[in-house]
Design a protein around this motif. Structure first.
Motif, PDB file in Angstrom:
ATOM      1  N   VAL A   1       1.391  -1.476   0.144  1.00 16.38           N
ATOM      2  CA  VAL A   1      -0.261   0.266   0.605  1.00 16.38           C
ATOM      3  C   VAL A   1       1.259   1.574   0.303  1.00 16.38           C
TER       4      VAL A   1
ATOM      5  N   LEU B   1       3.042  -1.240   4.175  1.00 16.25           N
ATOM      6  CA  LEU B   1       2.772  -0.022   4.224  1.00 16.25           C
ATOM      7  C   LEU B   1       3.510   1.300   3.817  1.00 16.25           C
TER       8      LEU B   1
ATOM      9  N   CYS C   1       5.059   5.119   3.550  1.00 20.54           N
ATOM     10  CA  CYS C   1       4.425   6.102   4.373  1.00 20.54           C
ATOM     11  C   CYS C   1       5.357   7.782   4.168  1.00 20.54           C
TER      12      CYS C   1
ATOM     13  N   CYS D   1      -4.211   5.598   7.661  1.00 20.22           N
ATOM     14  CA  CYS D   1      -3.714   4.739   7.196  1.00 20.22           C
ATOM     15  C   CYS D   1      -2.850   3.397   7.865  1.00 20.22           C
ATOM     16  N   THR D   2      -1.549   3.727   9.106  1.00 18.51           N
ATOM     17  CA  THR D   2      -1.039   2.743  10.110  1.00 18.51           C
ATOM     18  C   THR D   2      -2.067   2.311  10.898  1.00 18.51           C
TER      19      THR D   2
END
Ligand code: ZLS
Ligand code: CA
Ligand code: ZN
Length: 386
Positions: A173, A259, A261, A284-285
């Motif tokens: 992601v 992820l 970031c 999101c995390t």
């Protein structure tokens, strides 16, 4: 909220590299994030009983050739600002344009960035950690035989290849404001890696990442793109991110997640054009953490360095589940602790990235793009169900 065993990878040399005067990419921001993290009472973050702090081993040339060509890695290991001119013929083949200069220490920088992501993958593979963090990674544009968009070695692809030795399916992601093209391309034809990038699309680097790009062959449907417009707010972002990730997790059932970031999706970024607050970005995390699937957090873009440091410090706290002790919920947080870079965080000296008044173009009534983009993304995931 249950505990997560967190591994934090940081090399104290990373902040000393520079891409050159006037270049927007500043490795120093990783040192700033680390200093900010270190400034909080140590039991909260760095000496939290659930956190293990590592100085990662540097990645070797051989490890890098799991994705990159031998010629390209060999070139990177030898190039210096001086030899770049001698190697012009070959150099221009690998380093195109001003985005990717041959700076002093370029090779060591690459070994640190990739070493952290490989170290993170190893901890996850060994089952010794639930969440592993490398803010020096996330360099998503690097290609097999070419540097691109400030990225030389694709630490993400290397980490995913390592995870695939243990886990059947890996989800990637990418919330950097730019399209995660290098990672998408590397896994375009496989159904073992699903890539999902949220990014600004339209007259913006690198120019790829439409909803037509969906993967090929066995990988058809496993590359998901969410093209967005300027001014993306927390609410609009969440209204796409949550349903899309919820469906991906249910349908793809990843055994591990990375992820990216990238912090250039924050409000006020020098190169980015979104309007996310620190909490909107960190959502999101926290969202992915809830599912208790092994998770790697990587850095990426982020060009207003004080905000990058804030976001990655806060997201380190999110990994531990202690973010509310840094910024009490519902309250205005107090001032941040004194740290080496304290004056950079003025005039408010708070752990916050606030939104500005730019228009959220994704919501323009005349052109309600975001609803169509969300519907198309959900439709693509539905088709994976067969
Ligand atoms: O995702 O837009 C481009 C390419 C160009 C325009 C800029 N010139 C210099 C080169 C050709 C078409 N490049 C982007 C790359 C963005 C990479 C994002 C990386 C990531 O966040 C992950 C880490 C770009 N945007 C802005 C610049 N380049 C840029 C701005 C200012 C400068 C100074 C240094 C170098 C040359 C002058 C530079 C690049
Ligand atoms: Ca992205
Ligand atoms: Zn970016």
């Amino acid at each position: 909220m249950s505990k997560r065993r967190v591994s934090y990878f940081y090399d104290p040399d990373v902040g000393s590299y520079t891409y050159g005067l006037g270049h927007p990419m500043k490795p120093h921001r990783i040192l700033m994030a680390h200093e900010l993290i270190s400034s909080y009472p140590s039991h909260l973050l760095l000496s939290h009983p659930s956190l293990t702090h590592f100085r990662p081993p540097r990645a070797s040339a051989q490890q890098m050739t799991a994705f990159h060509t031998d010629e390209y890695v060999h070139f990177l290991s030898r190039v210096t600002p001086e030899t770049m001119d001698e190697l012009t013929g070959r150099g221009t083949q690998f380093l195109v344009g001003d985005d990717n200069p041959a700076f002093e220490g370029i090779w060591e920088f690459c070994t640190i960035s990739a070493g952290g992501s490989l170290g993170a993958a190893k901890r996850i593979n060994e089952g010794r950690s639930d969440i592993a963090i490398n803010w020096a990674g996330g360099l998503h544009h690097a290609k097999k035989r070419e540097a691109s968009g400030f990225c030389y070695i694709n630490d993400i692809v290397l980490a995913i290849l390592d995870l695939l030795r243990v886990f059947p399916r890996v989800l990637y992601v990418d919330i950097d404001c730019h399209h995660g093209d290098g990672v998408e391309e590397a896994f375009y034809t496989t159904d073992r890696v699903m890539t999902c990038s949220f990014h600004k699309y339209g007259e913006y680097f690198p120019g790829t990442g439409t909803q037509e790009d969906r993967g090929r062959g066995k990988g058809r449907g496993y590359a998901l793109n969410v093209p967005l417009k300027d001014g993306m707010s927390d609410e609009t972002f969440k209204s796409v991110f949550d349903p899309v990730l919820e469906r991906i997790l249910a349908v793809f059932r990843p055994s591990a997640i990375i992820l990216q970031c990238g912090a250039d999706s924050l409000s006020g970024d020098k190169l980015g054009c979104f309007n996310l607050t620190m909490q909107g970005h960190a959502h999101c995390t926290s969202f992915l953490r809830k599912f208790n699937i092994p998770l790697i957090l990587l850095g990426g873009g982020g060009y207003t360095v004080k905000n990058v440091a804030r976001a990655w410090c806060y997201e380190t706290a999110c990994a531990l589940g202690v973010q509310h002790e840094l910024v009490p919920q519902g309250e205005e947080g107090g001032m941040m602790p004194w740290n080496e870079y304290f004056e950079w965080f003025g005039p408010r000296y708070r752990l916050e990235v606030v939104k500005n008044n730019m228009e959220d173009v994704n919501l323009r009534i005349a052109d309600p793009k975001i609803d169509r983009v969300r519907e198309r993304a959900l439709q693509q995931i539905k088709e994976l169900e067969g």
